[in-house]
Design a protein around this motif. Structure first.
Motif, PDB file in Angstrom:
ATOM      1  N   SER A   1     -11.344  14.880 -12.309  1.00 47.97           N
ATOM      2  CA  SER A   1     -11.445  13.565 -11.665  1.00 47.97           C
ATOM      3  C   SER A   1     -10.414  12.588 -12.205  1.00 47.97           C
ATOM      4  O   SER A   1      -9.722  11.909 -11.440  1.00 47.97           O
ATOM      5  CB  SER A   1     -12.859  13.003 -11.873  1.00 47.97           C
TER       6      SER A   1
ATOM      7  N   GLU B   1      -6.838  13.560 -11.135  1.00 44.72           N
ATOM      8  CA  GLU B   1      -6.539  13.404  -9.714  1.00 44.72           C
ATOM      9  C   GLU B   1      -6.371  11.954  -9.311  1.00 44.72           C
ATOM     10  O   GLU B   1      -5.439  11.589  -8.596  1.00 44.72           O
ATOM     11  CB  GLU B   1      -7.653  14.048  -8.889  1.00 44.72           C
ATOM     12  N   ARG B   2      -7.258  11.086  -9.794  1.00 42.37           N
ATOM     13  CA  ARG B   2      -7.209   9.705  -9.311  1.00 42.37           C
ATOM     14  C   ARG B   2      -7.444   8.661 -10.402  1.00 42.37           C
ATOM     15  O   ARG B   2      -7.602   7.473 -10.094  1.00 42.37           O
ATOM     16  CB  ARG B   2      -8.251   9.512  -8.198  1.00 42.37           C
TER      17      ARG B   2
ATOM     18  N   TRP C   1      -2.259   8.810 -13.613  1.00 43.30           N
ATOM     19  CA  TRP C   1      -1.163   7.837 -13.499  1.00 43.30           C
ATOM     20  C   TRP C   1      -0.186   8.013 -14.661  1.00 43.30           C
ATOM     21  O   TRP C   1       1.034   8.016 -14.471  1.00 43.30           O
ATOM     22  CB  TRP C   1      -1.734   6.419 -13.488  1.00 43.30           C
TER      23      TRP C   1
ATOM     24  N   ARG D   1      -6.600   1.491 -11.843  1.00 47.81           N
ATOM     25  CA  ARG D   1      -6.263   2.813 -12.359  1.00 47.81           C
ATOM     26  C   ARG D   1      -7.412   3.438 -13.153  1.00 47.81           C
ATOM     27  O   ARG D   1      -7.439   4.646 -13.364  1.00 47.81           O
ATOM     28  CB  ARG D   1      -5.007   2.747 -13.225  1.00 47.81           C
TER      29      ARG D   1
ATOM     30  N   ILE E   1     -11.238   4.584 -13.518  1.00 52.47           N
ATOM     31  CA  ILE E   1     -12.394   4.924 -12.691  1.00 52.47           C
ATOM     32  C   ILE E   1     -13.580   5.216 -13.606  1.00 52.47           C
ATOM     33  O   ILE E   1     -13.445   5.893 -14.626  1.00 52.47           O
ATOM     34  CB  ILE E   1     -12.121   6.138 -11.786  1.00 52.47           C
TER      35      ILE E   1
END
Length: 373
Positions: free
Chosen positions: A156, A159-160, A165, A183, A185
């Motif tokens: 997780s 991926e995002r 990043w 950025r 989560i």
């Protein structure tokens, strides 16, 4: 001695302590060359700083509070540097006691514990990536997670999340307030609170070997000094990971080479097809079948200064160029059809296959030749 002189003496004492510790470790034969660069940098830094705080005369006036702040800051930095030095000592001990994946996991756990302690972080993680940015190993400071949960968490954030990043941009990031930064989560059923985060790539020559992430439940926890120290640790880890990667690649190459040499030795013994060993454009070994194909005694083939005279003139340049490329290491094998000149003057078509190997420590080509219509 007044208060300013006492503080100056304390500053110099702290710097000298750091200098001696680092200098002693850099002189140790047990420290790998890849780790000495940072240590020698610390020596230079401490030498420069010690020179800067030496009294330059009674006319110099320094604010007492400024000196006190400098002393506290230096003590904190000194403690952090000593922890880095201890990290290196521990890694050396680990390298002597463990090998392979066990050593890697122990080093990752030790690095994460050191990073959490230096920055006083609440939680942290390290995961390693291969050339395709696929996670190969992970260590989470969060306890009680199953392998499936760990895989989901890592996937997780890559991926995002922030780690993804950092991996894509190959740049460290410190977030003062995660609630204000998209950025970051928050994961489902996350049992801990995160309001500030520090994420650093383990980067070497544009390749990201892994990601180090530290978190804390309070905003603006991580300082610029924390970021600089984590970058230094990340650089050390990247050097070690690169060294381990190169060592593993070299070991794999040696295994393939040994397998290839065994295969070549087996081929050289076959009586069913002509086989020979080429080195410096001449035969250093031929079997009976190859000598029969050329219509030469084996002893004469081995005495030839070059195999060029055995190749038909029209094909000579092409064949010799292919052989030369293999002997120079540009290619590992070749497959050619050409004509050879027999001793009795006839010209016949042959197919040749060659693969590079070693003979007496130098590059050679194991060659198979057979007559074709």
């Amino acid at each position: 001695m007044d208060s300013q002189d006492s503080l100056r003496a304390a500053l110099v004492s702290e710097l000298e302590s750091l200098y001696k510790t680092v200098n002693q470790l850099t002189r140790s034969d047990s420290v790998p060359d890849t780790q000495l660069q940072l240590l020698r940098g610390l020596v230079s830094l401490s030498q420069f700083a010690a020179h800067q705080v030496q009294p330059s005369g009674s006319s110099q006036s320094t604010d007492l509070q400024t000196l006190q702040r400098e002393l506290q800051l230096l003590k904190a930095e000194n403690t952090a540097y000593h922890k880095q030095l201890q990290w290196l000592k521990n890694h050396i001990a680990l390298s002597r006691a463990t090998t392979g994946k066990l050593m890697l996991k122990a080093t990752l756990k030790q690095t994460l514990d050191t990073a959490v302690e230096i920055t006083q972080a609440d939680t942290g993680s390290i995961f390693l990536l291969d050339e395709q940015q696929i996670v190969t190993e992970s260590i989470l400071a969060r306890s009680g997670t199953t392998e499936e949960e760990r895989t989901m968490l890592v996937g997780s954030v890559l991926e995002r999340g922030l780690a993804g990043w950092v991996c894509r941009h190959q740049s460290a990031v410190s977030i003062g307030d995660t609630a204000l930064d998209e950025r970051w989560i928050n994961l489902p059923e996350q049992p801990y609170k995160v309001r500030s985060a520090l994420c650093v790539p383990l980067l070497r020559d544009q390749q990201v070997y892994g990601i180090l992430t530290l978190t804390h439940p309070e905003t603006r926890h991580f300082t610029l000094q924390n970021s600089e120290l984590m970058l230094a640790i990340a650089d050390q880890m990247a050097l070690l990971l690169e060294s381990m990667h190169l060592s593993r690649a070299n070991r794999d190459l040696q295994e393939r080479l040994a397998h290839s040499q065994d295969y070549v030795r087996h081929l050289m013994k076959t009586p069913l097809i002509g086989t020979g060993l080429l080195q410096d454009n001449r035969f250093v070994y031929v079997n009976a079948k190859l000598a029969q194909l050329f219509d030469y005694p084996r002893s004469e083939l081995l005495k030839l200064p070059s195999i060029a005279s055995l190749i038909a003139y029209e094909d000579r340049d092409r064949v010799m160029a292919a052989i030369e490329q293999c002997l120079q290491g540009k290619h590992s094998l070749f497959e050619l059809t050409f004509r050879i000149c027999l001793k009795r003057g006839q010209v016949v078509n042959v197919m040749a296959q060659g693969i590079t190997t070693e003979y007496h420590g130098q590059l050679a080509i194991a060659t198979l030749l057979d007559e074709v219509d």
